[in-house]
Write a protein that holds these residues in place. Sequence first.
Motif, PDB file in Angstrom:
ATOM      1  N   LEU A 115      56.948  41.764  37.742  1.00 14.72           N
ATOM      2  CA  LEU A 115      56.917  42.068  39.174  1.00 14.72           C
ATOM      3  C   LEU A 115      56.835  43.575  39.404  1.00 14.72           C
ATOM      4  CD1 LEU A 115      59.550  39.488  40.504  1.00 14.72           C
ATOM      5  CD2 LEU A 115      57.064  39.362  40.685  1.00 14.72           C
ATOM      6  N   GLU A 116      57.558  44.343  38.609  1.00 12.93           N
ATOM      7  CA  GLU A 116      57.496  45.800  38.745  1.00 12.93           C
ATOM      8  C   GLU A 116      56.106  46.324  38.410  1.00 12.93           C
ATOM      9  OE1 GLU A 116      60.664  47.201  36.269  1.00 12.93           O
ATOM     10  OE2 GLU A 116      62.182  47.014  37.869  1.00 12.93           O
ATOM     11  N   ARG A 117      55.482  45.761  37.387  1.00 14.53           N
ATOM     12  CA  ARG A 117      54.156  46.206  36.977  1.00 14.53           C
ATOM     13  C   ARG A 117      53.124  45.976  38.081  1.00 14.53           C
ATOM     14  NH1 ARG A 117      54.437  43.983  32.411  1.00 14.53           N
ATOM     15  NH2 ARG A 117      53.039  42.178  32.564  1.00 14.53           N
ATOM     16  N   HIS A 118      53.329  44.934  38.879  1.00 15.46           N
ATOM     17  CA  HIS A 118      52.406  44.636  39.981  1.00 15.46           C
ATOM     18  C   HIS A 118      52.898  45.197  41.316  1.00 15.46           C
ATOM     19  CE1 HIS A 118      49.553  41.869  37.950  1.00 15.46           C
ATOM     20  NE2 HIS A 118      50.577  41.643  37.140  1.00 15.46           N
ATOM     21  N   GLY A 119      53.981  45.969  41.287  1.00 20.47           N
ATOM     22  CA  GLY A 119      54.508  46.550  42.517  1.00 20.47           C
ATOM     23  C   GLY A 119      55.094  45.534  43.469  1.00 20.47           C
ATOM     24  N   LEU A 120      55.659  44.455  42.922  1.00 23.27           N
ATOM     25  CA  LEU A 120      56.154  43.352  43.749  1.00 23.27           C
ATOM     26  C   LEU A 120      57.644  43.063  43.523  1.00 23.27           C
ATOM     27  CD1 LEU A 120      53.121  40.914  43.354  1.00 23.27           C
ATOM     28  CD2 LEU A 120      53.682  42.329  45.344  1.00 23.27           C
ATOM     29  N   ALA A 121      58.386  44.061  43.119  1.00 22.35           N
ATOM     30  CA  ALA A 121      59.807  43.849  42.809  1.00 22.35           C
ATOM     31  C   ALA A 121      60.718  44.231  43.970  1.00 22.35           C
ATOM     32  CB  ALA A 121      60.185  44.643  41.560  1.00 22.35           C
ATOM     33  N   SER A 122      60.246  44.046  45.198  1.00 27.87           N
ATOM     34  CA  SER A 122      61.074  44.368  46.369  1.00 27.87           C
ATOM     35  C   SER A 122      60.779  43.394  47.494  1.00 27.87           C
ATOM     36  CB  SER A 122      60.794  45.789  46.856  1.00 27.87           C
ATOM     37  OG  SER A 122      59.506  45.867  47.452  1.00 27.87           O
ATOM     38  N   PHE A 123      61.710  43.296  48.411  1.00 29.44           N
ATOM     39  CA  PHE A 123      61.533  42.421  49.573  1.00 29.44           C
ATOM     40  C   PHE A 123      60.292  42.829  50.361  1.00 29.44           C
ATOM     41  CE2 PHE A 123      61.939  41.445  54.040  1.00 29.44           C
ATOM     42  CZ  PHE A 123      62.416  40.140  54.055  1.00 29.44           C
ATOM     43  N   ASP A 124      60.175  44.114  50.688  1.00 28.22           N
ATOM     44  CA  ASP A 124      59.068  44.571  51.532  1.00 28.22           C
ATOM     45  C   ASP A 124      57.715  44.271  50.893  1.00 28.22           C
ATOM     46  OD1 ASP A 124      60.785  45.463  53.482  1.00 28.22           O
ATOM     47  OD2 ASP A 124      60.805  47.538  52.783  1.00 28.22           O
ATOM     48  N   ALA A 125      57.613  44.489  49.582  1.00 27.81           N
ATOM     49  CA  ALA A 125      56.338  44.255  48.912  1.00 27.81           C
ATOM     50  C   ALA A 125      55.949  42.787  48.985  1.00 27.81           C
ATOM     51  CB  ALA A 125      56.424  44.708  47.461  1.00 27.81           C
ATOM     52  N   LEU A 126      56.886  41.896  48.771  1.00 25.43           N
ATOM     53  CA  LEU A 126      56.594  40.467  48.819  1.00 25.43           C
ATOM     54  C   LEU A 126      56.397  39.980  50.254  1.00 25.43           C
ATOM     55  CD1 LEU A 126      59.047  39.266  46.039  1.00 25.43           C
ATOM     56  CD2 LEU A 126      56.551  39.174  45.938  1.00 25.43           C
ATOM     57  N   TRP A 127      57.127  40.554  51.188  1.00 17.92           N
ATOM     58  CA  TRP A 127      56.986  40.157  52.581  1.00 17.92           C
ATOM     59  C   TRP A 127      55.607  40.534  53.134  1.00 17.92           C
ATOM     60  CZ3 TRP A 127      59.650  37.024  55.686  1.00 17.92           C
ATOM     61  CH2 TRP A 127      59.354  37.032  57.053  1.00 17.92           C
ATOM     62  N   ASN A 128      55.107  41.691  52.748  1.00 14.78           N
ATOM     63  CA  ASN A 128      53.860  42.206  53.307  1.00 14.78           C
ATOM     64  C   ASN A 128      52.612  41.808  52.508  1.00 14.78           C
ATOM     65  OD1 ASN A 128      55.060  43.675  55.499  1.00 14.78           O
ATOM     66  ND2 ASN A 128      55.777  45.174  54.014  1.00 14.78           N
ATOM     67  N   LEU A 129      52.796  41.115  51.400  1.00 16.21           N
ATOM     68  CA  LEU A 129      51.675  40.735  50.556  1.00 16.21           C
ATOM     69  C   LEU A 129      50.751  39.760  51.299  1.00 16.21           C
ATOM     70  CD1 LEU A 129      50.556  41.044  47.649  1.00 16.21           C
ATOM     71  CD2 LEU A 129      51.899  39.018  47.035  1.00 16.21           C
ATOM     72  N   LYS A 130      49.462  40.042  51.278  1.00 12.27           N
ATOM     73  CA  LYS A 130      48.475  39.201  51.953  1.00 12.27           C
ATOM     74  C   LYS A 130      48.060  38.051  51.031  1.00 12.27           C
ATOM     75  CE  LYS A 130      48.366  41.959  55.490  1.00 12.27           C
ATOM     76  NZ  LYS A 130      49.041  41.546  56.762  1.00 12.27           N
ATOM     77  N   LEU A 131      48.378  36.831  51.432  1.00 16.36           N
ATOM     78  CA  LEU A 131      48.052  35.640  50.654  1.00 16.36           C
ATOM     79  C   LEU A 131      47.656  34.520  51.605  1.00 16.36           C
ATOM     80  CD1 LEU A 131      51.039  35.622  48.122  1.00 16.36           C
ATOM     81  CD2 LEU A 131      48.659  36.144  47.555  1.00 16.36           C
TER      82      LEU A 131
END
Length: 247
Positions: free
Chosen positions: A13-29
Amino acid sequence: MNDFIATEDRALLERHGLASFDALWNLKLQAVDEPNTERGGWSSVYRLDLGEAAYYLKRQSNYLTRSLARPFGEPTFAREFRNIRHYLELGIPALQAAFFAERKSAGERRAVLLTRALDGWQDLSHWLENWPSHGEATRSAVLKACGLLARRLHAAGQMHGCFYPKHIFLKVQGEGFDACLIDLEKTRPLLLGRRDRVKDLEPLLRRATAWREDDLRILLGAYLDDAADLDAWGARLLARQQRKETR
């Protein structure tokens, strides 16, 4: 509750910049289904593929559940996450959490739950669709896996509350199957012994319409400690099923 990141998933998750609430909340999927909007808020599910690993990302806002312990409500994912962790502690096979966090923002109560995808598994509904076409050995192995899963669940003092075919996942393992559970939101302790156990098992039989009496006996044979109880348990389950179907 502090943010949770599973040790096994942190580096990815850290390698993809997704190890935080904000990063996962704002991810476009793209959502995998229509959002749930029954509780005055919304809750949605997305698939997240990160090369060597796949996940399901769940996000919700003001989608709350209330209980005596939390009369003002909490995100349903908070309850599910606690149950995922509790199942892990008890040794009950279930889906695994990679990340959980919740936030209060601009009048919203938001929650994010990331779970590992069960790739290579199929839910029981898949096997029930063409049940007679599967060989006798396969049918027996599926039934035994479901019975053993229920046995482990109840032996640990828990009832699932939604023990349905779509919530039981199976994976071929040698000549048999491994089985695990998803959708743990309604899990609670077994309080009424046999009555709660029957209450937990009966919805499975009501939905598994392809199963016949011999199938039930195989499932109960794996579930029960004493085969001498098989007929009595079968009668209790069928009686409850008939009461439910005539309402």
